[in-house]
Design a protein around this motif. Structure first.
Motif, PDB file in Angstrom:
ATOM      1  N   GLY A   1      57.437  22.740  11.542  1.00 27.72           N
ATOM      2  CA  GLY A   1      56.837  23.621  12.508  1.00 27.72           C
ATOM      3  C   GLY A   1      57.050  25.116  12.211  1.00 27.72           C
ATOM      4  O   GLY A   1      55.953  26.025  12.220  1.00 27.72           O
ATOM      5  N   VAL A   2      58.005  25.552  11.513  1.00 26.20           N
ATOM      6  CA  VAL A   2      58.237  26.803  10.874  1.00 26.20           C
ATOM      7  C   VAL A   2      57.317  26.890   9.770  1.00 26.20           C
ATOM      8  O   VAL A   2      56.424  27.999   9.641  1.00 26.20           O
ATOM      9  N   LEU A   3      57.113  25.974   8.831  1.00 28.91           N
ATOM     10  CA  LEU A   3      56.165  26.441   7.498  1.00 28.91           C
ATOM     11  C   LEU A   3      54.607  26.024   7.937  1.00 28.91           C
ATOM     12  O   LEU A   3      53.817  26.752   7.315  1.00 28.91           O
ATOM     13  N   GLY A   4      54.510  25.539   9.180  1.00 31.78           N
ATOM     14  CA  GLY A   4      53.137  25.434   9.601  1.00 31.78           C
ATOM     15  C   GLY A   4      52.388  24.036   9.282  1.00 31.78           C
ATOM     16  O   GLY A   4      53.095  23.467   8.270  1.00 31.78           O
ATOM     17  N   SER A   5      51.726  23.442   9.796  1.00 28.51           N
ATOM     18  CA  SER A   5      51.083  22.200   9.689  1.00 28.51           C
ATOM     19  C   SER A   5      50.583  22.143   8.366  1.00 28.51           C
ATOM     20  O   SER A   5      50.220  23.015   7.725  1.00 28.51           O
ATOM     21  N   GLY A   6      50.172  20.891   7.756  1.00 27.70           N
ATOM     22  CA  GLY A   6      49.587  20.727   6.479  1.00 27.70           C
ATOM     23  C   GLY A   6      50.376  19.868   5.700  1.00 27.70           C
ATOM     24  O   GLY A   6      51.651  19.418   6.053  1.00 27.70           O
ATOM     25  N   ILE A   7      49.774  19.075   4.815  1.00 22.55           N
ATOM     26  CA  ILE A   7      50.172  17.875   4.159  1.00 22.55           C
ATOM     27  C   ILE A   7      51.600  18.369   3.136  1.00 22.55           C
ATOM     28  O   ILE A   7      52.612  17.786   3.272  1.00 22.55           O
TER      29      ILE A   7
ATOM     30  N   SER B   1      52.729  14.125  11.864  1.00 24.51           N
ATOM     31  CA  SER B   1      51.082  13.923  11.994  1.00 24.51           C
ATOM     32  C   SER B   1      50.966  13.870  13.521  1.00 24.51           C
ATOM     33  O   SER B   1      50.025  14.355  14.024  1.00 24.51           O
ATOM     34  N   PHE B   2      51.622  12.835  13.894  1.00 18.93           N
ATOM     35  CA  PHE B   2      51.401  12.643  15.649  1.00 18.93           C
ATOM     36  C   PHE B   2      51.522  13.664  16.068  1.00 18.93           C
ATOM     37  O   PHE B   2      50.889  13.923  17.249  1.00 18.93           O
ATOM     38  N   LEU B   3      52.544  14.652  15.958  1.00 16.35           N
ATOM     39  CA  LEU B   3      52.725  15.915  16.758  1.00 16.35           C
ATOM     40  C   LEU B   3      51.745  16.969  16.238  1.00 16.35           C
ATOM     41  O   LEU B   3      51.781  18.106  16.786  1.00 16.35           O
ATOM     42  N   GLY B   4      50.917  16.821  15.175  1.00 16.57           N
ATOM     43  CA  GLY B   4      49.886  17.670  14.837  1.00 16.57           C
ATOM     44  C   GLY B   4      50.561  18.341  13.725  1.00 16.57           C
ATOM     45  O   GLY B   4      49.892  19.738  13.459  1.00 16.57           O
ATOM     46  N   LEU B   5      51.576  18.158  12.933  1.00 22.13           N
ATOM     47  CA  LEU B   5      52.344  18.841  12.024  1.00 22.13           C
ATOM     48  C   LEU B   5      51.919  18.494  10.524  1.00 22.13           C
ATOM     49  O   LEU B   5      52.439  18.999   9.698  1.00 22.13           O
ATOM     50  N   GLY B   6      51.351  17.353  10.550  1.00 25.04           N
ATOM     51  CA  GLY B   6      51.152  16.830   9.258  1.00 25.04           C
ATOM     52  C   GLY B   6      49.684  17.055   8.760  1.00 25.04           C
ATOM     53  O   GLY B   6      49.362  18.211   8.706  1.00 25.04           O
ATOM     54  N   ALA B   7      48.998  15.755   8.613  1.00 26.29           N
ATOM     55  CA  ALA B   7      47.605  15.794   7.977  1.00 26.29           C
ATOM     56  C   ALA B   7      46.766  16.714   9.316  1.00 26.29           C
ATOM     57  O   ALA B   7      47.042  16.600  10.283  1.00 26.29           O
TER      58      ALA B   7
END
Lengths: 348, 298, 317
Positions: B155-161, B238-244
């Motif tokens: 969450g802090v770093l921002g979403s993305g793989i 990813s399910f939380l929108g924080l991954g891919a």
């Protein structure tokens, strides 16, 4: 002793190893992690090991024998004291720890635990050679030679893992590993204690034979008096981190001066009735090395203890006719203040 | 929420009775005799191969959307597994999704095994102050519940793989480091290490030649048991929108975007979860049989 | 033993300081200037300077940390950017909601897990043993957020028995708890209980099997002890590890329910964390994480101490 070692510096009269005031206290931490006490494992001991001799070290378990061996090898750091290797101080300015380890090697008690379970015999022996700069092929060739030296056929044993060998074979590999670096002094720390009697005899004979062939000096640590008698030239008796008696093996066997030494003999079973020493056997466990008794550390279990023994720590002084024989006991030191001292002898 | 908090306590100690000759061959033999483990290994291989060869196997373009073909039920109109909320072919997306999801489950474990294992071995070997310094920092990260740490970091770093990879690696370093430290400490106190030191060998050499050979087995078995958790948590991110990020095909992300469709096309919506479950349960069972196969006492 | 407990307690202090350091670093790990995270949109230069001074961003990092941490210790976690309310007043109720969920799930998993484990451990029938083992493997391998979705599909969408999302009208107030509240609680609690159930069942099964193999049980059996009495002995030995695992799992659930809370829109800490992340509300995020991690650390210590008290064998030097 007949051969001249190229590394010999001081001639045969200079001791190979001189130990002066060696001390090691292990800190004990309480539950909060602060040091609350010390185990006085080795407390201010001094002795020498002459070139070509076998010095036996005896004492109950926990008396500091193994700590002494590890201090000599620099496997643990000493708190105080000095080591001289053939006259040169070990440590700052003198012999480096690295050189020390090339000249002094050690064989451990547990033949199983002291071999890496994932290494073959030849790899284990060659390791030390590679450490000092040999290439792998060269080191392994030499390791195979060393295997032969300890009586193991390299074709048969080189590729074996520790669990594929018997205890005696493993201990031979351990000895080979120590010898591979061509040391001058070999410390044998209870090296045969864990072996069956018959195997023990074979390994002892091997040790004797190697000593002659390789011009070795031994420090032979054992709690087994018979074994020590068999291999040693001189004997050093330790009790609770201190040396209580030292002297030529036959002299000690015949005229043990320290009550502790005599008690040790009385707890041993001898085949020869004439050997049996009349002294009270040791009872109970030795006191804790954390808070050793004041004065003489043996006084709590000693039948001869008197007030002087609690007040003054006895020093290691000549005992008996042989000048090389010394004991740390007030009862045999004239003028010590002990009622038995002065003219009275204790040999039974 | 995951079991990583419990495992270190029961983690394996190096077997006192060491392996027979050709230890790894023996392990393989024993592993091959375990039917469940073998089946699961094949399932994993199938999923991995399907992901690798997704371009050849996928019946359709996983990114082609179609407004009129949204949420078709599985089996209808030529869509074997139906379509998603944007009309994309589910089967193709599941095949492609394995690429991201599998890598995101395995890569953090590989990285944290190298970093955490390395730190643990160093801490265990040197002991004392070095151990203190390393393990106290590890303890701090261990003081976070694993899911919380992963979510908070991502969450802090921002979403993305990449960020999700970093967060997951951070989550798995502490438990692996702890296990590595404890097995190394045990090995380190054995006489053969002291004997190696007596030859004058340096620490690096002793660690590489004497210690590693005896600790990699237990460390790897433990790490393999974490892959399943890693798959679940990474898909969870990813399910939380924080991954891919969309429109990437990723099982966790697919679950996320299909969540709103749960009332309309429930089967479609839960399909990606089946894949996550299948992968995770297979990893778990393979890791279990691996552990059994390596445990010489069993 | 008291010294051990004391040491264990003292050791939490550096750990919590470490945790606070990690949380503090969040602001500086976030991409972009940390000031942006607390700035209202289109702030004037004057406002920027004002806020910078207020947050202490103009000071060196150690000073910033000390100031922040002393505020945290006195209960001041700053203001939420999203709601402009003190972070603590947001986190407080959320923690209560999460705790309700976590406690229910833990109790559920303890009941279910120990019974399954006992059945599997005591039985000599392979089928029973195997099915429990299979169940626990499934339990720990399930993506629980997905299980939540499946439960919603089955019980809320298809059968229309239970509400799909949200919390009952009573909130975390147990005195007002009614049937509606229980209905709301059921699905998320069961979902969340899945993993710990598997873990507890597995551990209880292993302990029971081991206890049964031990000499004293064999002796009792040889003495002709009846099954129920033997059962009692087995339970006495299997209980401490089961309780310990329950405690540790509770701690994990407290901080790990984020995903399940999201599925069920449960207004707990996970929900809050999610909101904080999507609005980049870093003070709120920091506050939530530090509170949860502190709970986690304290629960773990408590478990350790309880375990030391009930089972002297675990005591470490």
């Amino acid at each position: 002793m007949n051969m001249v070692d190229a590394r010999d510096r001081g001639g045969p009269r200079q001791p190979l190893l001189t130990v002066e005031g060696l001390r090691k206290y292990f800190p004990l931490r309480n539950a909060l992690g602060t040091v609350s006490a010390h185990v006085q494992a080795v407390d201010d001991i001094s002795f020498t090991v002459a070139k070509g001799e076998t010095l036996g070290v005896v004492g109950e378990s926990g008396c500091g024998k193994s700590t002494t061996a590890r201090l000599l090898m620099h496997l643990i750091e000493r708190d105080a004291g000095s080591l001289l290797l053939d006259g040169d101080p070990v440590g700052s300015g003198g012999v480096s720890v690295r050189d020390l380890r090339r000249q002094v090697q050690m064989v451990f008690q547990d033949s199983y635990a002291s071999l890496n379970p994932r290494h073959t015999a030849v790899a284990e022996i060659a390791f030390g050679l590679r450490v000092i700069g040999h290439r792998r092929a060269e080191a392994e060739a030499q390791a195979r030679q060393t295997l032969r030296l300890v009586g193991l056929d390299p074709d048969q044993f080189a590729g074996r893992y520790p669990h594929e060998m018997s205890g005696g074979q493993r201990q031979r590999v351990n000895i080979a590993r120590g010898l591979a670096l061509n040391p001058r002094l070999l410390i044998l720390d209870e090296a045969v204690s864990a072996l069956d009697k018959s195997v023990q005899a074979q390994v002892l004979n091997l040790i004797e034979e190697l000593k002659q062939r390789l011009n070795l000096t031994y420090l032979f640590i054992s709690h087994d008096l018979n074994v020590v008698h068999y291999v040693s030239d001189r004997v050093l008796v330790m009790y609770l981190g201190k040396i209580v008696e030292i002297g030529p093996v036959d002299e000690i066997w015949r005229n043990a001066a320290h009550p502790y030494t005599r008690a040790l003999f009385s707890s041993r079973l001898s085949m020869n009735p004439a050997d049996r020493v009349v002294a009270p056997p040791l009872t109970g466990d030795p006191p804790s090395p954390v808070n050793p008794p004041s004065g003489c550390r043996f006084r709590t279990r000693c039948a001869l203890a008197e007030p002087i023994c609690a007040a003054v720590e006895p020093s290691l002084l000549a005992a008996g006719a042989d000048a090389a024989h010394a004991a740390a006991c007030h009862a045999v030191q004239a003028g010590s203040g002990h009622s038995l001292a002065g003219g009275m002898t204790h040999a039974a | 929420m995951t079991e990583i908090a419990v495992l270190p306590a029961t983690a394996h100690t190096p077997a006192r009775r060491p392996p027979q000759r050709g230890y790894w061959r023996n392990v393989l033999k024993r592993f091959l005799r375990d039917r469940i483990g073998l089946v699961c290994l094949m399932v994993l291989l199938a999923i991995a191969l399907a992901a690798i060869f997704a371009p050849l196997l996928a019946p359709a373009d996983p990114y082609r959307t179609s407004m009129i073909r949204r949420l078709i039920a599985p089996g209808e109109k030529g869509y074997l597994l139906g379509t998603d909320e944007l009309g994309r072919d589910m089967l193709s997306r599941l095949l492609y999704g394995g690429r991201v999801s599998l890598s995101m489950g395995i890569a953090p474990i590989v990285l944290s095994t190298m970093i955490g294992g390395g730190l643990g071995v160093i801490a265990g070997y040197f002991g004392r102050h070095i151990n203190m310094m390393i393990m106290r920092v590890i303890d701090v990260f261990y003081a976070f519940p694993s899911v919380l740490l992963a979510v908070a970091m991502a969450g802090v770093l921002g979403s993305g793989i990449l960020n999700s990879l970093i967060s997951l690696t951070l989550v798995f370093i502490p438990p692996i480091a702890r296990v590595a430290e404890s097995v190394t400490t045990q090995v380190r106190n054995q006489d053969f290490v002291e004997a190696a030191r007596a030859t004058g060998a340096g620490s690096a050499r002793i660690i590489i030649e004497h210690v590693l050979a005896n600790v990699t087995g237990p460390i790897l078995t433990y790490a393999s048991s974490l892959v399943s958790v890693s798959i679940i948590i990474s898909s969870g991110l990813s399910f939380l929108g924080l991954g891919a990020s969309p429109p990437t095909a990723d099982w966790g992300l697919m679950l996320n975007t299909l969540r709103q469709a749960v009332y309309v096309a429930p089967v479609n919506a839960v399909l990606p979860g089946v894949m996550i479950f299948l992968t995770s349960v297979s990893f778990n069972l393979v890791s279990d049989s691996l552990r059994t196969a390596m445990d010489v006492r069993a | 033993m008291h010294l051990y407990i004391l040491r264990r307690l003292l050791y939490t202090i550096p750990i919590i300081i470490g945790v606070s350091l990690v949380c503090f670093s969040f602001i500086h790990l976030a991409p972009g200037d940390p000031i942006n995270s607390v700035l209202p949109e289109q702030a004037s230069a004057e406002v920027v300077a004002q806020i910078k001074a207020a947050y202490g961003f103009d000071k060196p990092l150690p000073i910033q940390y000390l100031k922040w941490f002393s505020n945290v210790l006195s209960g001041d976690f700053g203001l939420s950017i999203m709601t402009r309310r003190p972070v603590l007043s947001e986190v407080g109720p959320a923690v209560a909601h999460t705790a309700l969920l976590a406690v229910s799930a833990t109790l559920l998993s303890f009941l279910l897990g120990t019974s399954l484990g006992l059945v599997a451990g005591m039985t000599t029938r392979r089928v029973t043993d195997r099915s429990v083992t299979a169940f626990s493997v499934v339990g720990i391998s399930l993506p629980h957020y997905w299980l939540g979705m499946v439960m919603v599909v089955i019980f809320a969408v298809k059968m229309r028995m239970l509400p799909a999302t949200g919390m009952g009208p009573a909130g975390a107030d147990l005195t007002q708890f009614g049937i509606e509240d229980i209905k709301h609680l059921l699905l998320p609690a069961v979902t969340l209980a899945m993993i710990p159930t598997g873990i507890i069942a597995r551990s209880v099964r292993a302990t029971v099997a081991e206890v049964r193999r031990q000499d004293f049980v064999q002796t009792l059996k040889g003495k002709g002890l009846r099954r129920p009495r033997m059962f009692l002995h087995v339970i006495k030995n299997a209980a401490p590890p089961a309780i310990a695992i329950m405690g540790l799992q509770f701690a994990q659930l407290l901080g790990g329910s984020i995903l399940v809370e999201t599925v069920f829109s449960w207004p707990g800490t996970g929900f809050l964390l999610n909101a904080a992340i999507s609005t980049r509300d870093l003070p709120l995020l920091q506050g939530t994480v530090i509170v949860l991690a502190t709970f986690f650390v304290l629960t773990n210590v408590l478990v350790d101490i309880v375990q030391t008290l009930i089972d002297p064998r675990v005591r470490r030097a």
